[in-house]
Scaffold this motif. Structure first.
Motif, PDB file in Angstrom:
ATOM      1  N   PHE A 107      16.907  91.516   9.676  1.00 30.54           N
ATOM      2  CA  PHE A 107      18.207  92.194   9.724  1.00 30.54           C
ATOM      3  C   PHE A 107      18.025  93.663   9.368  1.00 30.54           C
ATOM      4  CE2 PHE A 107      19.509  87.811   9.328  1.00 30.54           C
ATOM      5  CZ  PHE A 107      20.667  87.752  10.082  1.00 30.54           C
ATOM      6  N   LEU A 108      18.622  94.529  10.166  1.00 34.36           N
ATOM      7  CA  LEU A 108      18.517  95.970   9.960  1.00 34.36           C
ATOM      8  C   LEU A 108      19.891  96.604  10.068  1.00 34.36           C
ATOM      9  CD1 LEU A 108      15.392  96.742  12.199  1.00 34.36           C
ATOM     10  CD2 LEU A 108      15.433  96.570   9.700  1.00 34.36           C
ATOM     11  N   PRO A 109      20.212  97.554   9.184  1.00 34.75           N
ATOM     12  CA  PRO A 109      21.489  98.269   9.336  1.00 34.75           C
ATOM     13  C   PRO A 109      21.443  99.194  10.548  1.00 34.75           C
ATOM     14  CG  PRO A 109      20.204  99.202   7.553  1.00 34.75           C
ATOM     15  CD  PRO A 109      19.451  97.986   8.004  1.00 34.75           C
ATOM     16  N   GLU A 110      22.563  99.397  11.154  1.00 30.37           N
ATOM     17  CA  GLU A 110      22.638 100.255  12.336  1.00 30.37           C
ATOM     18  C   GLU A 110      22.316 101.685  11.955  1.00 30.37           C
ATOM     19  OE1 GLU A 110      22.402 101.382  15.709  1.00 30.37           O
ATOM     20  OE2 GLU A 110      23.272  99.369  15.718  1.00 30.37           O
ATOM     21  N   THR A 111      21.344 102.277  12.650  1.00 34.91           N
ATOM     22  CA  THR A 111      20.898 103.639  12.332  1.00 34.91           C
ATOM     23  C   THR A 111      21.764 104.709  12.978  1.00 34.91           C
ATOM     24  OG1 THR A 111      19.333 103.504  14.175  1.00 34.91           O
ATOM     25  CG2 THR A 111      18.519 102.899  11.985  1.00 34.91           C
ATOM     26  N   TYR A 112      22.486 104.347  14.035  1.00 39.47           N
ATOM     27  CA  TYR A 112      23.350 105.316  14.693  1.00 39.47           C
ATOM     28  C   TYR A 112      24.755 105.176  14.125  1.00 39.47           C
ATOM     29  CZ  TYR A 112      19.546 105.725  18.020  1.00 39.47           C
ATOM     30  OH  TYR A 112      18.320 105.927  18.599  1.00 39.47           O
ATOM     31  N   PRO A 113      25.308 106.211  13.513  1.00 41.20           N
ATOM     32  CA  PRO A 113      26.623 106.076  12.861  1.00 41.20           C
ATOM     33  C   PRO A 113      27.755 105.811  13.838  1.00 41.20           C
ATOM     34  CG  PRO A 113      25.898 108.376  12.904  1.00 41.20           C
ATOM     35  CD  PRO A 113      24.737 107.561  13.359  1.00 41.20           C
ATOM     36  N   ASN A 114      27.614 106.268  15.086  1.00 40.38           N
ATOM     37  CA  ASN A 114      28.689 106.067  16.064  1.00 40.38           C
ATOM     38  C   ASN A 114      28.580 104.731  16.804  1.00 40.38           C
ATOM     39  OD1 ASN A 114      29.760 108.618  15.472  1.00 40.38           O
ATOM     40  ND2 ASN A 114      28.416 109.613  16.960  1.00 40.38           N
ATOM     41  N   GLN A 115      27.511 103.983  16.546  1.00 47.53           N
ATOM     42  CA  GLN A 115      27.320 102.704  17.217  1.00 47.53           C
ATOM     43  C   GLN A 115      28.105 101.631  16.466  1.00 47.53           C
ATOM     44  OE1 GLN A 115      25.663 102.254  20.065  1.00 47.53           O
ATOM     45  NE2 GLN A 115      26.193 100.095  20.123  1.00 47.53           N
ATOM     46  N   LYS A 116      29.324 101.361  16.906  1.00 46.51           N
ATOM     47  CA  LYS A 116      30.183 100.394  16.252  1.00 46.51           C
ATOM     48  C   LYS A 116      30.359  99.175  17.149  1.00 46.51           C
ATOM     49  CE  LYS A 116      32.605 103.821  13.444  1.00 46.51           C
ATOM     50  NZ  LYS A 116      33.919 104.342  12.996  1.00 46.51           N
ATOM     51  N   TRP A 117      31.146  98.239  16.641  1.00 53.32           N
ATOM     52  CA  TRP A 117      31.293  96.955  17.329  1.00 53.32           C
ATOM     53  C   TRP A 117      31.886  97.124  18.725  1.00 53.32           C
ATOM     54  CZ3 TRP A 117      35.152  94.010  19.454  1.00 53.32           C
ATOM     55  CH2 TRP A 117      34.846  92.661  19.698  1.00 53.32           C
ATOM     56  N   ALA A 118      32.847  98.016  18.880  1.00 57.49           N
ATOM     57  CA  ALA A 118      33.532  98.167  20.165  1.00 57.49           C
ATOM     58  C   ALA A 118      32.614  98.676  21.257  1.00 57.49           C
ATOM     59  CB  ALA A 118      34.735  99.098  20.011  1.00 57.49           C
ATOM     60  N   SER A 119      31.541  99.370  20.893  1.00 60.53           N
ATOM     61  CA  SER A 119      30.640  99.948  21.895  1.00 60.53           C
ATOM     62  C   SER A 119      29.242  99.342  21.816  1.00 60.53           C
ATOM     63  CB  SER A 119      30.562 101.472  21.714  1.00 60.53           C
ATOM     64  OG  SER A 119      30.131 101.795  20.401  1.00 60.53           O
ATOM     65  N   ARG A 120      29.147  98.098  21.373  1.00 60.22           N
ATOM     66  CA  ARG A 120      27.825  97.521  21.153  1.00 60.22           C
ATOM     67  C   ARG A 120      27.123  97.121  22.446  1.00 60.22           C
ATOM     68  NH1 ARG A 120      28.841  91.470  18.649  1.00 60.22           N
ATOM     69  NH2 ARG A 120      30.320  90.714  20.211  1.00 60.22           N
ATOM     70  N   TRP A 121      27.862  97.045  23.569  1.00 63.41           N
ATOM     71  CA  TRP A 121      27.221  96.735  24.859  1.00 63.41           C
ATOM     72  C   TRP A 121      26.668  97.988  25.546  1.00 63.41           C
ATOM     73  CZ3 TRP A 121      27.595  91.913  27.816  1.00 63.41           C
ATOM     74  CH2 TRP A 121      28.143  90.852  27.077  1.00 63.41           C
ATOM     75  N   ASP A 122      26.957  99.159  24.993  1.00 61.81           N
ATOM     76  CA  ASP A 122      26.610 100.388  25.704  1.00 61.81           C
ATOM     77  C   ASP A 122      25.108 100.576  25.851  1.00 61.81           C
ATOM     78  OD1 ASP A 122      29.282 100.782  25.814  1.00 61.81           O
ATOM     79  OD2 ASP A 122      29.358 102.495  24.459  1.00 61.81           O
ATOM     80  N   TYR A 123      24.351 100.162  24.846  1.00 65.49           N
ATOM     81  CA  TYR A 123      22.904 100.399  24.922  1.00 65.49           C
ATOM     82  C   TYR A 123      22.266  99.589  26.051  1.00 65.49           C
ATOM     83  CZ  TYR A 123      21.464  95.908  22.853  1.00 65.49           C
ATOM     84  OH  TYR A 123      21.213  94.581  22.625  1.00 65.49           O
ATOM     85  N   ILE A 124      22.883  98.452  26.406  1.00 66.11           N
ATOM     86  CA  ILE A 124      22.365  97.666  27.535  1.00 66.11           C
ATOM     87  C   ILE A 124      22.646  98.380  28.847  1.00 66.11           C
ATOM     88  CG2 ILE A 124      22.438  95.440  28.691  1.00 66.11           C
ATOM     89  CD1 ILE A 124      23.373  94.207  26.088  1.00 66.11           C
ATOM     90  N   LEU A 125      23.884  98.884  28.987  1.00 67.47           N
ATOM     91  CA  LEU A 125      24.260  99.566  30.225  1.00 67.47           C
ATOM     92  C   LEU A 125      23.507 100.879  30.389  1.00 67.47           C
ATOM     93  CD1 LEU A 125      28.124  98.954  30.066  1.00 67.47           C
ATOM     94  CD2 LEU A 125      26.414  97.625  31.295  1.00 67.47           C
ATOM     95  N   ASP A 126      23.336 101.620  29.280  1.00 69.90           N
ATOM     96  CA  ASP A 126      22.656 102.914  29.366  1.00 69.90           C
ATOM     97  C   ASP A 126      21.185 102.778  29.720  1.00 69.90           C
ATOM     98  OD1 ASP A 126      25.034 104.108  28.704  1.00 69.90           O
ATOM     99  OD2 ASP A 126      24.556 104.278  26.564  1.00 69.90           O
TER     100      ASP A 126
END
Length: 648
Positions: A269-288
């Motif tokens: 388990f790792l804390p999210e390193t990007y402060p703007n990466q929240k639950w609502a946009s968690r699919w964005d890294y797959i699309l990008d």
């Protein structure tokens, strides 16, 4: 006044509904908070994280299989599986629970899940290992789900410094007899033994979370889950080790000795390193990370520009041409002298002559209208977010429910068109509208389902679901189609702007590129190339200046010809891009493609027909034709000798 009051009431209801939808999370998309058990006082904050497994598929075979079919580690049968909706069952999604024990913020290192042993002299074990070997050779992919989001496999492109994340990961890889590493075997040099099949029996699961400190909710929310598959040979009876330098777990094509496979896993388990990466946009890294995202956007913009440019150009040409035709016609006292000049007026007495096979045309238009409205409302719901990928199966469920609930437009349009062309077999028309094309599609689907049953695939639809689909057809769609047909036949026939002569006019000689078949073939190229149906107005410009009044079927087939190019391209794609092997997979590929082509044919053909139909009605409604003038002159001419002055 009452009309505007009704519109205001409807607008108020829509605004209220939209505001309510914005105030709550959509079904299946609500966030879940996770807490450490010892520190949480909120019973709604969970600590156990469930990992679900979905059906496995392959780009080299269109036959998916359930997770348990490959003899992986599965929980007891009494463990409850998630409820599947109609769309998930139809498309073959089979989400099942797994044995992976994951607790929030509790790291795990090299823990054994289960162990499988295959005896060399056991025929049953030989079949299981052979099926696993076949799955590895066909590059079957695992699809896991954590917190309603896909577990991704991320890796870097060769020679590039960016990461690509796939929503599936392979069950293994193999090296051919000539020493060529295939699929994921190219990622490591330890996959080097010829004729060996390596299985990824260990996974490193890395879960990132967004801490809710300072928020109005307790705990943390998961933002991503990544997996790194490994092949590790564990020795039976020895301590487990999951180091990268251990030899890979492989087995040859021929089972000469016992095979022992231990399945292990690690969790971090790792804390999210990007402060703007929240639950609502968690699919964005797959699309990008998708490699073809920019190309797809460029293709969409290119198609849009082509559509707007060509549509505007054709509209301008048609406007200038018609204005040039109509202006001198309205200034002349006699219309006989301008018959040779304005050729589109010469067929005014035949342009609305009923076509051949009007029954079939009306039925196809009715089903095409039903398909068009279904597609339109499906896109509307998708824009509102109801068909999010997180809400699995929602797209297919929405499409099926909308289609069966829109039987009334199909029956109504079919009845109106059939009555307009002079048909009187209203019972036959109603029955064909209700059952012809839905029954044809269901028949093809049932045939393909039989093939899936014979292959033991997870995509095989159960008998109860097939009965549900038939019940929807006979219990919902058919009665609504009958209702629409009743309303359509009850209304008065559609009155045409010009009346039809009793004697058909002789159609003059046409050059090869203006005839029906070449025109239909050429007309389907532009919509296929640009995807958008608005380009059918270009096809109308090909027909509008001809003295051929057989436009009914031609307008439908010209738009529908796009589906023919779609089918031809699917053949090209199958031959050049896919590596599908096996008779069953090939049959399923072309079977499902045939269903898509048939639906696309009805869709594009209906849009093309009505575009042409309203265009023709507009043309012949522009000029007020005197019954004693143009009609009388041409009727007398056609009742006698054909117009011999018309030259090729």
């Amino acid at each position: 006044m009452e009309h505007y009051s009704s519109l205001g009431l409807i607008w108020l209801v829509l605004c209220t509904w939209i505001s309510c939808a914005a105030a709550f999370y959509l079904p299946g998309l609500a966030p879940i908070s996770y807490c450490v058990t010892e520190k949480s006082t909120n019973p709604a904050c969970l600590s156990k994280i469930d990992l679900f497994v979905n059906s496995l598929n392959s780009v080299e075979s269109v036959i998916p299989y359930e997770y348990a079919r490959f003899d992986f580690c599965v929980p007891p049968t009494d463990k409850t599986s998630p409820t599947e909706n109609l769309g998930q069952v139809v498309v073959g999604e089979r989400i099942r629970p797994s044995l992976y024990n994951i607790t929030f913020k509790k790291d795990v290192t090299c823990k054994q899940l289960c162990a499988k042993e295959y005896k060399s002299g056991n025929a049953e074990d030989g079949k299981k290992l052979e099926f696993l070997r076949s799955g590895i050779a066909l590059n079957y992919q695992n699809h896991w789900i954590i917190d309603n989001m896909p577990v991704t496999w991320c890796y870097e492109f060769t020679g590039e410094y960016r990461k690509y994340c796939s929503t599936g990961f392979p069950i293994g890889c193999h090296v051919t007899e000539d020493g060529q590493a295939r699929d994921a075997c190219v990622t490591s040099t330890k996959f080097n033994e010829r004729g060996m099949h390596y299985i990824f029996n260990h996974v490193d699961i890395k879960i990132k979370y967004y801490d809710g400190s300072g928020e109005d909710w307790e705990g943390a929310r998961l933002t991503s889950a990544e997996v790194k598959p490994k092949s590790i040979k564990h020795e039976k009876g020895k301590d487990l080790k999951c180091d990268d330098d251990l030899p890979a777990m492989g087995f040859p094509a021929e089972m000469k000795s016992d095979v022992y496979i231990a399945y292990t896993y690690s969790v971090q388990f790792l804390p999210e390193t990007y402060p703007n990466q929240k639950w609502a946009s968690r699919w964005d890294y797959i699309l990008d990370s998708m490699p073809h995202t920019k190309i797809q956007w460029f293709s969409i913009m290119n198609s849009s520009v082509i559509v707007l440019f060509l549509s505007g150009m054709v509209a301008l040409i048609m406007r200038r041409t018609l204005r040039k035709d109509i202006a001198p016609y309205n200034q002349m006292e006699s219309v006989v002298c301008c018959q040779k000049t304005f050729r589109w007026k010469l067929v005014h007495g035949d342009v609305f002559r009923p076509p051949k096979n009007g029954m079939l045309l009306s039925v196809m238009l009715g089903c095409g209208t039903q398909t068009f409205i279904t597609v339109f409302f499906t896109l509307v719901f998708a824009c509102f977010g109801f068909l999010s990928p997180a809400n699995r199966g929602a797209l297919v469920t929405c499409s099926l429910v909308l289609f069966v609930c829109l039987g009334s437009p199909a029956g109504y349009v079919s009845a109106r068109i059939y009555k307009m062309v002079g048909g009187d077999l209203w019972k036959t028309n109603t029955l064909l509208s209700a059952f012809l094309f839905p029954g044809l599609i269901f028949g093809i689907f049932f045939l393909l389902n039989c093939v899936l049953w014979s292959e033991g695939s997870s995509a095989a639809v159960p008998f109860t679901t097939l009965f549900t689909l038939l019940a929807m057809l006979f219990g919902i769609s058919a009665p609504l189609t009958f209702l629409g047909a009743y309303l359509g036949f009850k209304k008065k026939p559609i009155m045409q702007p010009v009346r039809t002569n009793q004697t058909p006019r002789q159609i003059p000689y046409q050059r090869i590129y203006t005839r029906a078949a070449p025109g239909i073939i050429m007309g389907g190229v532009l919509p296929f190339g640009c995807i958008y149906i608005q380009l059918f107005f270009i096809l109308n410009s090909i027909w509008s200046q001809l003295q051929d009044y057989h436009w009914w079927w031609r307008s439908f087939l010209t738009g529908g010809c796009t589906a023919v190019y779609f089918f031809l391209y699917s053949i090209h794609f199958f031959v050049t891009k896919l590596n599908i092997t096996g008779t069953a997979s090939t049959f399923l590929y072309f079977g499902y493609t045939l269903i898509m082509v048939l639906i696309f044919f009805l869709f594009t053909g209906t849009v093309g027909f009505f575009a042409c139909f309203f265009f023709v009605r507009k043309i012949y409604s522009i000029v007020e034709v005197d019954d004693k003038g143009l009609n009388g002159e041409l009727d007398g001419e056609l009742d006698g000798e054909p117009d011999t002055q018309i030259k090729p």
